[in-house]
Design a protein around this motif. Structure first.
Motif, PDB file in Angstrom:
ATOM      1  N   ASP A 449       0.846  -1.191   0.000  1.00  0.00           N
ATOM      2  CA  ASP A 449       0.000   0.000   0.000  1.00  0.00           C
ATOM      3  C   ASP A 449       0.887   1.249   0.000  1.00  0.00           C
ATOM      4  OD1 ASP A 449      -2.228  -1.570   0.040  1.00  0.00           O
ATOM      5  OD2 ASP A 449      -2.683  -1.248   2.160  1.00  0.00           O
ATOM      6  N   VAL A 450       0.484   2.257  -0.770  1.00  0.00           N
ATOM      7  CA  VAL A 450       1.257   3.489  -0.900  1.00  0.00           C
ATOM      8  C   VAL A 450       0.547   4.606  -0.135  1.00  0.00           C
ATOM      9  CG1 VAL A 450       2.197   5.202  -2.490  1.00  0.00           C
ATOM     10  CG2 VAL A 450       2.134   2.790  -3.156  1.00  0.00           C
ATOM     11  N   ILE A 451       1.230   5.192   0.865  1.00  0.00           N
ATOM     12  CA  ILE A 451       0.659   6.283   1.648  1.00  0.00           C
ATOM     13  C   ILE A 451       0.782   7.576   0.845  1.00  0.00           C
ATOM     14  CG2 ILE A 451       0.713   7.521   3.842  1.00  0.00           C
ATOM     15  CD1 ILE A 451       0.175   4.564   4.187  1.00  0.00           C
ATOM     16  N   THR A 452      -0.336   8.296   0.674  1.00  0.00           N
ATOM     17  CA  THR A 452      -0.313   9.539  -0.095  1.00  0.00           C
ATOM     18  C   THR A 452      -0.511  10.781   0.771  1.00  0.00           C
ATOM     19  OG1 THR A 452      -2.673   9.301  -0.579  1.00  0.00           O
ATOM     20  CG2 THR A 452      -1.114   8.387  -2.190  1.00  0.00           C
ATOM     21  N   ALA A 453      -1.180  10.636   1.932  1.00  0.00           N
ATOM     22  CA  ALA A 453      -1.396  11.780   2.816  1.00  0.00           C
ATOM     23  C   ALA A 453      -1.561  11.280   4.243  1.00  0.00           C
ATOM     24  CB  ALA A 453      -2.624  12.584   2.386  1.00  0.00           C
ATOM     25  N   ILE A 454      -1.182  12.130   5.203  1.00  0.00           N
ATOM     26  CA  ILE A 454      -1.319  11.804   6.624  1.00  0.00           C
ATOM     27  C   ILE A 454      -2.027  12.967   7.304  1.00  0.00           C
ATOM     28  CG2 ILE A 454      -0.086  11.258   8.763  1.00  0.00           C
ATOM     29  CD1 ILE A 454       2.192  10.179   6.979  1.00  0.00           C
ATOM     30  N   ASN A 455      -3.136  12.653   7.937  1.00  0.00           N
ATOM     31  CA  ASN A 455      -3.967  13.686   8.571  1.00  0.00           C
ATOM     32  C   ASN A 455      -4.263  14.831   7.610  1.00  0.00           C
ATOM     33  OD1 ASN A 455      -4.101  12.290  11.019  1.00  0.00           O
ATOM     34  ND2 ASN A 455      -2.259  13.290  11.807  1.00  0.00           N
ATOM     35  N   GLY A 456      -4.495  14.470   6.351  1.00  0.00           N
ATOM     36  CA  GLY A 456      -4.888  15.446   5.336  1.00  0.00           C
ATOM     37  C   GLY A 456      -3.753  16.176   4.661  1.00  0.00           C
ATOM     38  N   THR A 457      -2.517  15.993   5.124  1.00  0.00           N
ATOM     39  CA  THR A 457      -1.362  16.678   4.524  1.00  0.00           C
ATOM     40  C   THR A 457      -0.669  15.741   3.541  1.00  0.00           C
ATOM     41  OG1 THR A 457      -1.009  17.951   6.548  1.00  0.00           O
ATOM     42  CG2 THR A 457       0.802  17.878   4.963  1.00  0.00           C
ATOM     43  N   PRO A 458      -0.499  16.163   2.284  1.00  0.00           N
ATOM     44  CA  PRO A 458       0.180  15.304   1.313  1.00  0.00           C
ATOM     45  C   PRO A 458       1.579  14.916   1.785  1.00  0.00           C
ATOM     46  CG  PRO A 458      -0.873  17.156   0.210  1.00  0.00           C
ATOM     47  CD  PRO A 458      -0.951  17.432   1.683  1.00  0.00           C
ATOM     48  N   TYR A 498      -4.320   6.388   1.169  1.00  0.00           N
ATOM     49  CA  TYR A 498      -3.384   5.454   0.554  1.00  0.00           C
ATOM     50  C   TYR A 498      -3.994   4.875  -0.714  1.00  0.00           C
ATOM     51  CZ  TYR A 498      -6.184   1.637   2.645  1.00  0.00           C
ATOM     52  OH  TYR A 498      -7.196   0.781   3.008  1.00  0.00           O
ATOM     53  N   THR A 499      -3.139   4.294  -1.522  1.00  0.00           N
ATOM     54  CA  THR A 499      -3.612   3.608  -2.723  1.00  0.00           C
ATOM     55  C   THR A 499      -3.197   2.146  -2.661  1.00  0.00           C
ATOM     56  OG1 THR A 499      -1.622   4.140  -3.999  1.00  0.00           O
ATOM     57  CG2 THR A 499      -3.450   5.708  -4.097  1.00  0.00           C
ATOM     58  N   ARG A 500      -4.061   1.323  -3.218  1.00  0.00           N
ATOM     59  CA  ARG A 500      -3.772  -0.109  -3.341  1.00  0.00           C
ATOM     60  C   ARG A 500      -4.117  -0.520  -4.764  1.00  0.00           C
ATOM     61  NH1 ARG A 500      -6.791  -3.538   0.906  1.00  0.00           N
ATOM     62  NH2 ARG A 500      -5.216  -2.531   2.251  1.00  0.00           N
ATOM     63  N   ASN A 501      -3.100  -0.969  -5.475  1.00  0.00           N
ATOM     64  CA  ASN A 501      -3.288  -1.306  -6.893  1.00  0.00           C
ATOM     65  C   ASN A 501      -3.879  -0.132  -7.662  1.00  0.00           C
ATOM     66  OD1 ASN A 501      -2.363  -3.978  -6.465  1.00  0.00           O
ATOM     67  ND2 ASN A 501      -4.409  -4.574  -5.750  1.00  0.00           N
TER      68      ASN A 501
END
Length: 722
Positions: A449-458, A498-501
Motif C-alpha cells: 500500500d502506498v501512503i499519499t497523505a497523513i492527517n490530510g497533509t500530502p 493510501y492507494t492499493r493497486n
C-alpha cells in the motif's frame, strides 16, 4: 547497549555494599544501589544467596519490558590502568535476552568505557558461577558504575561483586591526587551568561561571525587554553558584551586583540610539515576577513605556537585515534531564554566541525557561510523547542548520517511519542508499507500500500518540511530516516490516505506508546544468522551473528557454490577480519583512514593502508547485499569484503563510516560525528558516497506487494550464473 542515567555519587569510602547485605530502611533495595530499567522486579532476596544472607533478584514483570538493572555508583578517584569487576550470577529460565554483569566508566560528560556481557549470550538456567569484566581505566574517569542486568525473561540473582584496580582490591588501591585547574574553578556564569538579549544588525551579525571564528581558533590553538587555564565557555560570556558594544570593526578587533593578548605570551616552534595530509586546516580567514593588521598578525603567529599532545578540551582515543571531546559542559539546566548560552551552542558545534570533523571538505558548501547564516537562528529563538530545532538543522548541514540529536525528549515529542504499527519505506519515490510491528489484530493496510497523505497533509509536503531536520549523508538515507518517523504522532490515531493497486482508500490507524509496541522490529533483525537458501547457496545474516560461530559455518559450507552476506542490517559483532580472512585469496589492502591532530587542529593525516591476510578457505562466489540501512560498521564490512573479491548487490549505503565521537551542546543536547575518515585503498571517499553497488537493484512496489526480496533474488541469480 543499555545505558544508565548519570546517578549521584553517594558513596566515597571503600565500603560499597556490593554483597547487598544492607538494605535501605524497610525496603528491599540495597543501600547505595540504584535501579534502572522499567517493569522489572529489582530487589534483595533473602531466600537465595551465594554467601551471607541476601542476593539481588532481577526478574521481568511485564511483556514489553526491555531490561532491569542494579547499579552502584563509585567515584573514580583511583590510580591505575585497568579495572576488574567480578561477581556471581545464578540463572533460572532466562530466555528472549541475555544477562550479565555491568561495568560502566563515565567521564565528565560522556561514557568512556562500557561492558554488559551481552555479546557472551549468557542465558538459560545455571547454578551460581563466577563472571568477570575487565576494562581500561581512563585517566579522565569520574564515575564507575558496577552491577548486573537482566535483558530477558526468567530470573537472575547476583551476589558478591568485587572490584580490583591493577590487581589490587579497591580498598587497597592508590587514590589520585586531584588538582583543580583554573578552568574548573571559574564559576562566575554558573547561573547564566548575563546576556539575555542580542539585537542583530548586518554589522552585528558580521561581528558575531568574526567572534565565532576567533573564539574557536583560540580554543584549539592557544597553549594557555589547552593547559586548562581558562574556562573558555565563560570567557565567551565576558567578551560578547564588548563585541556588541563596538561601534565598528576597528573597535571590535581592538577588543578581540586585548582579549587574546590577555591569555599571555606563547613560545613558538619551527613548523614541521606533516606527511600524508588528507585535510589541511582552514585558516585563510585570518588574512582574508578584513581583520586589523595587529589582530591578524597575532593569530598568524599563533599557528606556530608550541603545542603538545595534551589539551583540556580535546584528546584522541587510544586505539583508532578519533577525537574525544572533553570538559564540554552539557549545561542540562540551561535557561533557553539565555542568549549567551544559545550562542555558545552554535560556536561549540561549528568549531568542533571546523577543527575535528574529518569530512569537512565534503560538506558541500562554505562552512563559514553556515556560521553566518545560523547566528540569527540561534540568537533570535526563545524557546527550548526552537533552540533544539535550530541545533538539529545545523547538525543536518554537515551531511553525516551518524550526526543527529539522540534521546532528547523535546525532539522525540516533535517526532511523535506514539507509533503506528505499520512500517514504511520509500520505494520508487513513494512511502510504501513494507511490514508491521507486532500487535494484536491485523492492520487494515497491506504490504505494498502506498501512503499519499497523513492527517490530510500530502506526503510530498511533509517530506519537504522534514528534510532539514533529518540529518544524513545522502538523499536515500534522509528518506530512510523520514520514513521511520512518518507514522509517528502524539495522538491516539492517524488518518491516512493510501492507494492499493492504484485505487484510493482512507483509513484510521491506531498509535501506540513504546511500551505497547515492539520497536525492535524496526531494525528488521532475523531469527537466525545462518541458513541455506538452497543446497548449494548459503546465507549469512550479521545482525544476530557472533564471531565464534564463523569458523564452523565456513566449514559447513565449504562445498557450496556461493554465499550471500546480507548487510542490510547493523552487525552484532565485528566480523570484518573473521569473515574477510575466510574469503580473501591472499594478502589484500582493504582500507585507509585518516586521524586528526591536537598539535595542528583542523589537520587530518592518512595512516598506512591496512592489510587482510586471507586463508583462501572459501572457494565459492560471495555476494554482499546492501541498501540505505547499511551503515557504519556494516559499510566497513562491505568495503572490506569487496576488496577481497565479493560482489556488492543492492543500492547506495548510508555513507557514514568510521568510529563516532560524541559530545553535548548546551541544553543537554547529545550528538555525535563520524570521527575518522574512511577510504578505499586507492584513497577514494566513502563518506556521503557510501558503498556503491556493483549490481544496482532496488525493491519495487510490485515486489513488496508480492512478498518478494528482489535484491536477494538478484544475488542468487548471480551465483547461479555459470
Amino acid at each position: 547497549m543499555f545505558a544508565l542515567p548519570v546517578l549521584a555519587q553517594d558513596v566515597d569510602t571503600p565500603f560499597f555494599n556490593l554483597d547487598y547485605e544492607i538494605t535501605v530502611d524497610k525496603s528491599k533495595l540495597p543501600l547505595s544501589a540504584h535501579v534502572w530499567g522499567k517493569d522489572y522486579i529489582v530487589q534483595t532476596d533473602a531466600t537465595v544467596a551465594k554467601s551471607g544472607t541476601k542476593s539481588v533478584l532481577i526478574q521481568k514483570n511485564a511483556d514489553n519490558a526491555q531490561f532491569g538493572c542494579i547499579a552502584t555508583a563509585i567515584p573514580a578517584v583511583y590510580e591505575g590502568q585497568t579495572i576488574l569487576l567480578t561477581g556471581w550470577m545464578k540463572l533460572e529460565g532466562v530466555t528472549d535476552g541475555n544477562v550479565g554483569l555491568l561495568l560502566r566508566i563515565d567521564g565528565a560528560n560522556d561514557i568512556l568505557e562500557f561492558e554488559n556481557m551481552d555479546a557472551q549470550g549468557i542465558n538459560g538456567t545455571s547454578d551460581w558461577a563466577k563472571y568477570e569484566i575487565e576494562l581500561p581505566l581512563p585517566k579522565d574517569a569520574q564515575t564507575i558504575y558496577v552491577g548486573a542486568l537482566n535483558g530477558g525473561s526468567g530470573k537472575l540473582w547476583v551476589d558478591d561483586l568485587k572490584i580490583s584496580i591493577d590487581g589490587k582490591d579497591i580498598s587497597k588501591a592508590t587514590k589520585k591526587v586531584v588538582v583543580e585547574l583554573p578552568a574548573q574553578k571559574d564559576k562566575e556564569f554558573d547561573g547564566g551568561s548575563k546576556i539575555n538579549a542580542i539585537t542583530l544588525t548586518p554589522q552585528k551579525t558580521q561581528d558575531l561571525k568574526v567572534l565565532g571564528l576567533v573564539w574557536g581558533y583560540l580554543k584549539y590553538y592557544h597553549p594557555a587554553i589547552a593547559a586548562g587555564n581558562h574556562n573558555w565557555d565563560y570567557e565567551l560570556f565576558r567578551i560578547v558584551p564588548k563585541v556588541l558594544e563596538a561601534k565598528n570593526a576597528a573597535q571590535r578587533d581592538a577588543a578581540l586583540l586585548a582579549w587574546a593578548k590577555a591569555l599571555g605570551p606563547f613560545e613558538k616552534a619551527p613548523v614541521v610539515k606533516s606527511e600524508n595530509v588528507k585535510l589541511s586546516p582552514d585558516l585563510d580567514w585570518i588574512t582574508t576577513s578584513g581583520l586589523s593588521p595587529e589582530l591578524s598578525t597575532l593569530l598568524t603567529d599563533l599557528k606556530s605556537a608550541t603545542r603538545t599532545g595534551s589539551h583540556y578540551y580535546i584528546g584522541l582515543a587510544e586505539s583508532v585515534q578519533n577525537p574525544e571531546f572533553k570538559n564540554e559542559n552539557p549545561y542540562k539546566d540551561m535557561d533557553f531564554a539565555d542568549a549567551g548560552y544559545r550562542l555558545l551552542g552554535l560556536y561549540r558545534y561549528w568549531n568542533i566541525i571546523q577543527y575535528y570533523f574529518p569530512n569537512r571538505h565534503l560538506i558541500g558548501e562554505d562552512w563559514k557561510g553556515v556560521l553566518e547564516e545560523f547566528i540569527p537562528k540561534f540568537v533570535n529563538v526563545k524557546t527550548e523547542k526552537d533552540y533544539k530545532l535550530a541545533a538539529l538543522e545545523l547538525i543536518g548541514r554537515i551531511n553525516d548520517t551518524h550526526a543527529n540529536v539522540y534521546g532528547d525528549p523535546t525532539i522525540e515529542e516533535i517526532r511523535g511519542n506514539r507509533f503506528a504499527a505499520e512500517i514504511v519505506a520509500f520505494t520508487e519515490g513513494k512511502p510504501v508499507v513494507t511490514r508491521f510491528m507486532s500487535r494484536d489484530g491485523a492492520s487494515v493496510l497491506q504490504k505494498g500500500d502506498v501512503i499519499t497523505a497523513i492527517n490530510g497533509t500530502p506526503v510530498d509536503k511533509l517530506v519537504q518540511e522534514r528534510l532539514k531536520y533529518n540529518p544524513a549523508s545522502n538523499q536515500p538515507t534522509k528518506m530512510r530516516n523520514i520514513a521511520r518517523a512518518l507514522l509517528r504522532s502524539n495522538n491516539n490515531t492517524l488518518t491516512v490516505d493510501y492507494t492499493r493497486n492504484g485505487k484510493p482508500f482512507k483509513a484510521t490507524l491506531p498509535t501506540y506508546t513504546k511500551d505497547e509496541i515492539d520497536l525492535k522490529l524496526l531494525s528488521q533483525k532475523k531469527d537466525t544468522c545462518f541458513k541455506m537458501l538452497s543446497p548449494k547457496i548459503a546465507y549469512m545474516y550479521p545482525g544476530t551473528i557472533k564471531n565464534e560461530y564463523i569458523p564452523q559455518f565456513f566449514e559447513d559450507i565449504k562445498n557450496t557454490d556461493g554465499l550471500v552476506i546480507d548487510l542490510r542490517c547493523y552487525p552484532s559483532d565485528f566480523i570484518v577480519l573473521a569473515v574477510g580472512e575466510m574469503i580473501a585469496k591472499g594478502s589484500t589492502e582493504f582500507v585507509k583512514w585518516s586521524n586528526p591532530s591536537i598539535t595542528t587542529p583542523g589537520e587530518f593525516s592518512v595512516i598506512p593502508y591496512m592489510e587482510l591476510q586471507g586463508r583462501n578457505n572459501y572457494k565459492g562466489k560471495v555476494v554482499v547485499l546492501v541498501n540505505e540501512v547499511t551503515q557504519s560498521m556494516a559499510e566497513y564490512s562491505a568495503l572490506t569484503f569487496r576488496a577481497v573479491g565479493a560482489k556488492i548487490v543492492g543500492s547506495t549505503t548510508s555513507g557514514a563510516d568510521g568510529n563516532i565521537s560524541p559530545f553535548y551542546l548546551p541544553g543537554n543536547v547529545y550528538t555525535v560525528i563520524s570521527g575518522i575518515g574512511v577510504y578505499y585503498p586507492d584513497g577514494g571517499e566513502t563518506q556521503r558516497v557510501g558503498i556503491v553497488p556493483d549490481i544496482e537493484v532496488k525493491p519495487t512496489v510490485k515486489g513488496i506487494t508480492d512478498g518478494r526480496d528482489e535484491v536477494l533474488e538478484k544475488a542468487v541469480e548471480f551465483i547461479n550464473k555459470k
